[in-house]
Scaffold this active site. Structure first.
Site, PDB file in Angstrom:
ATOM      1  N   ILE A   1      69.554  28.369  28.764  1.00  0.00           N
ATOM      2  CA  ILE A   1      68.452  29.042  29.464  1.00  0.00           C
ATOM      3  C   ILE A   1      68.614  28.896  30.971  1.00  0.00           C
ATOM      4  O   ILE A   1      68.378  29.835  31.725  1.00  0.00           O
ATOM      5  CB  ILE A   1      67.094  28.478  28.987  1.00  0.00           C
ATOM      6  CG1 ILE A   1      66.880  28.805  27.509  1.00  0.00           C
ATOM      7  CG2 ILE A   1      65.959  29.057  29.824  1.00  0.00           C
ATOM      8  CD1 ILE A   1      65.655  28.152  26.902  1.00  0.00           C
TER       9      ILE A   1
ATOM     10  N   LYS B   1      57.571  21.908  26.863  1.00  0.00           N
ATOM     11  CA  LYS B   1      56.218  21.897  26.299  1.00  0.00           C
ATOM     12  C   LYS B   1      55.534  20.536  26.376  1.00  0.00           C
ATOM     13  O   LYS B   1      54.345  20.421  26.088  1.00  0.00           O
ATOM     14  CB  LYS B   1      56.280  22.334  24.824  1.00  0.00           C
ATOM     15  CG  LYS B   1      56.651  23.780  24.622  1.00  0.00           C
ATOM     16  CD  LYS B   1      56.781  24.127  23.165  1.00  0.00           C
ATOM     17  CE  LYS B   1      58.141  23.741  22.629  1.00  0.00           C
ATOM     18  NZ  LYS B   1      59.251  24.526  23.186  1.00  0.00           N
TER      19      LYS B   1
ATOM     20  N   LEU C   1      56.593  36.506  26.224  1.00  0.00           N
ATOM     21  CA  LEU C   1      55.388  37.234  25.810  1.00  0.00           C
ATOM     22  C   LEU C   1      54.191  36.796  26.659  1.00  0.00           C
ATOM     23  O   LEU C   1      54.000  35.604  26.892  1.00  0.00           O
ATOM     24  CB  LEU C   1      55.103  36.977  24.330  1.00  0.00           C
ATOM     25  CG  LEU C   1      56.177  37.477  23.343  1.00  0.00           C
ATOM     26  CD1 LEU C   1      55.787  37.112  21.921  1.00  0.00           C
ATOM     27  CD2 LEU C   1      56.357  38.985  23.474  1.00  0.00           C
TER      28      LEU C   1
ATOM     29  N   GLY D   1      73.068  29.574  14.694  1.00  0.00           N
ATOM     30  CA  GLY D   1      72.509  29.053  15.938  1.00  0.00           C
ATOM     31  C   GLY D   1      71.033  29.348  16.101  1.00  0.00           C
ATOM     32  O   GLY D   1      70.501  29.305  17.218  1.00  0.00           O
TER      33      GLY D   1
ATOM     34  N   ASP E   1      56.800  21.776  16.758  1.00  0.00           N
ATOM     35  CA  ASP E   1      56.914  22.668  17.914  1.00  0.00           C
ATOM     36  C   ASP E   1      55.743  23.652  17.958  1.00  0.00           C
ATOM     37  O   ASP E   1      55.145  23.875  19.013  1.00  0.00           O
ATOM     38  CB  ASP E   1      58.242  23.418  17.847  1.00  0.00           C
ATOM     39  CG  ASP E   1      58.490  24.259  19.094  1.00  0.00           C
ATOM     40  OD1 ASP E   1      58.615  23.694  20.197  1.00  0.00           O
ATOM     41  OD2 ASP E   1      58.544  25.500  18.960  1.00  0.00           O
TER      42      ASP E   1
ATOM     43  N   LYS F   1      52.646  24.104  20.744  1.00  0.00           N
ATOM     44  CA  LYS F   1      52.318  25.401  21.358  1.00  0.00           C
ATOM     45  C   LYS F   1      50.847  25.746  21.144  1.00  0.00           C
ATOM     46  O   LYS F   1      50.181  26.264  22.055  1.00  0.00           O
ATOM     47  CB  LYS F   1      53.214  26.495  20.788  1.00  0.00           C
ATOM     48  CG  LYS F   1      54.672  26.384  21.232  1.00  0.00           C
ATOM     49  CD  LYS F   1      55.532  27.449  20.575  1.00  0.00           C
ATOM     50  CE  LYS F   1      56.987  27.325  21.021  1.00  0.00           C
ATOM     51  NZ  LYS F   1      57.857  28.318  20.346  1.00  0.00           N
TER      52      LYS F   1
END
Length: 802
Positions: free
Chosen positions: A455, A559, A593, A644, A658, A662
């Site tokens: 990233i 996060k 998003l 992946g 995770d 969120k």
């Protein structure tokens, strides 16, 4: 041989004997043996001469004041010259005193005699400066401009150019290799009577004589270093301009800047003469050069007037625009060009002028009102002017406009300037804001990249492609100044080359610790620093309080801070409220998003969020969209790992942790102060597999299959499908939040997704039976990098807001 230089010195540069010596030194060290020199009256001599006339006209005693003025001149002579030179000038001064006394004794004086009285200041300065130069051993003589500048009389004398040029050229030929010290401010009519050139007349004399003598450079020596990009008396960080075009200088002068007068510049048009503005008190410093021809714009200049007069009127005609042209032409031909003008509907027009032109403009408009069909003439004295001058004025229009309050006049724009009028009380503040935004140094925003994985690489590539347009849009300099991995760090004061950043990082990055990193960041010459946390590091999250304490803004894809313990989260939010700091973390949930944008917009609109749910994991979406009972769930997990699509340890996805984090981030974003454990978590990983080494887990992964297959078949019997879902809802006034496997109807928004997508479903007071749905890729290096870039840009825009 053409002479190359003309020097002009004003009254402030000749205020006393030390000033005269300083000027002589400048001429001997910065000039040539045949330079021309134009001088004003020493100090306040001209004002003193006007005072004598006023005393005489009002019947008061003037003799004593005359002696004060003569004594001032005598003192200068005694302090500057040797006996022989001083004797000659004392005799001339004695004659001048007698002549002044004779003129002041007259019952009435005509205009020529008044002008002759006022002109003595320049004559004394020219004589004394020429004598001082001779005292220094160089050839020099003084010249009365009345002998070379011939003009027709008028409100402002109009120079007879061919006749004056011939006289000047003849004089220069007769006195080659000699410095000529010429009186400024004065000229003569055809009969030899003295005429005054009016306001800033000595500067006009200098540029006029230079143009007629075909001289290459005029230097106006004054008490300031040159032209600044704002008034240095009002703007602390005003910067000296090294150069500007003649057209820009003229527009600045026409807007009332005290640094120059437009009339001074007119002789320079259509010539090759350049004009320098320098300080006689600091001749070694930089100065401003005004070039007759310039292909590039200078730095923008901000100028202001504390008060102007605004005339408004209506033109009673069907074609108001064409009727306005004659009005403008009449004003311009009378030397009354408006500073700016505005046209509105229904034939209404407004024109702004300098305050000193108030009576003249009013008289002209009243005189021609009938001819121009001009009605409802009014004027307003409550406004001041703020303007920006640049050949690139259009480039600054948007930034200028953003600073205007509703009390401001719309921007008037021509090729060289932007002009507005505001209430007088707002002039200084708006001037400071325009200078800071448009003419001051660009804000430098340093970006620190924390994390250089996939990233991070995608973000650098995106930043490189967007950087030029971003800097132009923001009118700031946003630079990558640091890259930090888990082991090495590179901090670069001058910024990091975005094209070869990986090679530079490999060659120059060093091992680091937080204390050293913060010390390096403190030394960076940046107005602001924004850190991009693209890691999953818990230790980095614990450094957020220190980042905020050092005034560093943060963008988080990580996060852990947003979903950390509630006291820690509140501490971070408190730090943000204590100073102007920004923390954005849209990339931490939903990647690109706009889920957090949507939640904030709904709250800002007055809506109440009642429920938030969805599938926040691209991996779990892919698994359950592809699971049809034909292939075992465990085989599907292994396939996703080989593609992946999972974390290196698939349990990180299958645990649901995770998605739990969120959901907590979104809950806090809508104002719910809850902890991670307040969200029930139903993991897909059996408890006996949680602590196993990865290899052992993968060997026993088929343990997941029977339960998930059974749930799939049972759901299918009811025409439902399996989906791993996060939900936050209020039921009977109680908050219910959980993450786990659900059976959902086959037509539900969760049921038919593109494998790998995220979906967010928001129910609110405004969106009840038909909830708001946001759907799309919720993971991936490019969309996550885009979310990080979006947050960075928004922080930069917030920082640039006044």
């Amino acid at each position: 041989m053409t002479r190359s230089h003309l020097h002009k010195f004003g009254g402030s540069s000749l205020a006393d004997a030390d000033c005269y010596r300083r000027v002589a030194h400048i001429l001997l060290t910065h000039g040539h043996s045949d330079d021309l020199v134009v001088v004003s009256a020493a100090g306040k001599s001209t004002n003193f001469l006007y005072k004598l006339l006023n005393l005489r006209d009002t019947g008061q005693l003037w003799q004593e004041e005359l002696q004060v003025l003569i004594s001032f001149q005598q003192t200068l002579i005694e302090q500057l010259l040797s006996n022989e030179q001083a004797r000659d000038l004392r005799e001339r001064l004695s004659n001048d005193k007698a002549q002044l006394a004779s003129l002041l004794s007259l019952e009435l004086r005509n205009d020529y005699q008044i002008s002759h009285v006022v002109s003595f200041g320049e004559r004394w300065s020219a004589r004394l400066m020429a004598a001082l130069l001779r005292e220094s051993g160089v050839a020099a003589s003084h010249v009365d401009a009345c002998s070379i500048l011939v003009a027709d009389e008028g409100a402002v004398p109009k120079i007879r150019v061919p006749e004056s040029k011939a006289k000047i050229q003849s004089l220069l030929a007769e006195r080659a290799n000699e410095r000529l010290v010429i009186t400024g401010f004065i000229c003569a009519n055809a009969q030899g009577d003295t005429l005054l050139l009016g306001r800033n007349g000595s500067d006009f004399s200098a540029t006029l004589i230079a143009s007629l003598a075909d001289i290459g450079r005029v230097t106006i020596w004054t008490d300031v270093e040159g032209i600044f990009n704002a008034d240095p008396n009002k703007i602390n960080d005003a910067k000296l301009l090294k150069s500007m075009s003649l057209a820009e200088a003229d527009r600045l002068a026409r807007l009332g800047s005290p640094a120059l007068h437009s009339r001074t510049l007119q002789p320079l048009f259509n010539t090759q003469v350049s004009l320098a503005v320098r300080s006689s008190y600091a001749s070694h410093t930089d100065f401003t050069l005004i070039a007759p021809q310039s292909s590039s714009a200078s730095a923008p200049v901000v100028t202001s007037l504390p008060q102007v007069v605004l005339f408004s009127f209506k033109l009673d005609t069907h074609d108001s625009q064409s009727q306005f042209a004659p009005v403008l032409a009449a004003l311009t031909s009378a030397g009354l060009t408006p500073l700016a003008h505005w046209e509105y509907g229904a034939g209404k027009h407004e024109l702004a002028f300098m305050l000193e032109n108030n009576k003249q403009v009013a008289a002209l408009l009243n005189k021609h009102a009938q001819a121009f069909a001009l009605t409802e003439l009014q004027f307003n004295l409550d406004l001041g002017l703020v303007a920006l001058v640049s050949a690139d004025a259009e480039h600054f229009r948007r930034s200028f406009a953003r600073l205007l309050s509703r009390d401001a006049k719309p921007i008037y724009q021509d090729e060289l300037s932007l002009v507005t009028l505001v209430p007088q009380a707002q002039v200084n503040l708006l001037t400071q804001k325009v200078h800071r935004r448009c003419a001051g140094p660009k804000m430098r925003i340093g970006v620190l990249l924390l994390g250089v994985g996939n990233i991070g690489e995608a973000w650098v590539d995106l930043f490189r492609r967007a950087n030029h347009s971003l800097n132009n849009e923001l009118e700031a300099s946003v630079e990558l100044v640091g890259i930090v991995s888990s082991k090495k760090a590179l901090i670069a004061e001058q910024g990091i080359d975005l094209t070869h950043w990986q090679q530079t990082f490999e060659e120059k990055a060093c091992q680091w610790q937080y204390e050293q990193l913060f010390e390096h960041l403190d030394k960076l010459d940046c107005d602001e620093i924004v850190a991009l946390d693209i890691s999953a590091s818990a230790s980095l999250t614990l450094q957020y309080p220190e980042l905020f304490a050092r005034g560093i803004h943060v963008v988080s894809a990580n996060k852990l801070a947003g979903s950390g313990p509630l006291p820690f989260y509140k501490e971070l939010k408190q730090q943000l409220s204590n100073r102007r700091l920004f923390w954005r973390y849209n990339a931490s949930c939903g990647a690109g998003l706009p889920i957090q944008h949507a939640l904030n917009d709904l709250r800002n609109s007055g809506d109440t969020i009642e429920a938030v749910g969805g599938i926040f994991s691209g991996t779990l979406c892919w698994l359950f969209e592809n699971f049809d009972g034909q292939k075992s769930f465990s085989d599907l997990v292994l396939e996703a790992k080989s593609l992946g699509l999972t974390e290196p340890d698939p349990r990180d996805d299958l645990s649901g942790r995770d998605m739990q984090r969120k959901l907590l981030i979104l809950a806090r974003e809508i104002g719910l102060g809850i902890e991670l454990d307040d969200i029930k978590l139903h993991s897909l990983v059996p408890s006996e597999l949680v602590e196993l080494p990865l290899a052992d887990f993968l060997a026993q992964i088929s343990t997941l299959d029977s339960d998930i297959l059974q749930q799939y078949l049972s759901a299918a019997e009811q025409n439902k499908v399996l989906r791993y879902v996060a939900s936050l809802d209020r039921i009977d006034g109680k908050l219910q939040a959980e993450v786990g496997l659900k059976w959902v109807d086959s037509h539900h928004p969760y049921a038919n997704l593109t494998p790998g997508d995220n979906v967010f479903v928001i129910r609110s007071a405004f969106y009840q039976g038909n909830p708001l749905i946001i759907r799309g890729p919720g993971a991936g290096r490019e969309v996550t990098a885009a979310a990080i870039q979006s947050d960075l840009v928004q922080i930069c825009k917030d920082l640039l807001q006044e």
